[in-house]
Design a protein around this motif. Sequence first.
Motif, PDB file in Angstrom:
ATOM      1  N   GLU A 236       1.180   4.106  -2.913  1.00 26.66           N
ATOM      2  CA  GLU A 236       0.960   5.535  -2.653  1.00 26.66           C
ATOM      3  C   GLU A 236       2.183   6.350  -3.058  1.00 26.66           C
ATOM      4  O   GLU A 236       2.055   7.416  -3.668  1.00 26.66           O
ATOM      5  CB  GLU A 236       0.658   5.764  -1.176  1.00 26.66           C
TER       6      GLU A 236
ATOM      7  N   ARG B 143       0.838  -1.208   0.000  1.00 25.37           N
ATOM      8  CA  ARG B 143       0.000   0.000   0.000  1.00 25.37           C
ATOM      9  C   ARG B 143       0.873   1.259   0.000  1.00 25.37           C
ATOM     10  O   ARG B 143       0.614   2.205  -0.744  1.00 25.37           O
ATOM     11  CB  ARG B 143      -0.920   0.004   1.218  1.00 25.37           C
TER      12      ARG B 143
ATOM     13  N   ARG C 209       2.302   6.534  -6.654  1.00 23.68           N
ATOM     14  CA  ARG C 209       1.034   7.050  -7.175  1.00 23.68           C
ATOM     15  C   ARG C 209       0.452   6.135  -8.241  1.00 23.68           C
ATOM     16  O   ARG C 209       0.066   6.569  -9.333  1.00 23.68           O
ATOM     17  CB  ARG C 209       1.186   8.481  -7.678  1.00 23.68           C
TER      18      ARG C 209
END
Length: 63
Positions: free
Chosen positions: A13, A9, A16
């Motif tokens: 992030e 995760r 992106r």
Amino acid sequence: MDTDILTIREVAEYLRITEKTAYRLASESKIPGFKVGGSWRFRKGEVDQWIEEQRRFNSKNEN
């Protein structure tokens, strides 16, 4: 706790991208990662180095 180890995760992030894309790239060895107990982990420094290599490769091929 700050660490240089990222989860799927967190790397998604950071880059992106979706988690699904991060899983695919990791399983295809396109981004540097390793598994711990079946879960993907990424060293931030290695990801940063990979980003730089991608940037250099792409800028080299654009010319």
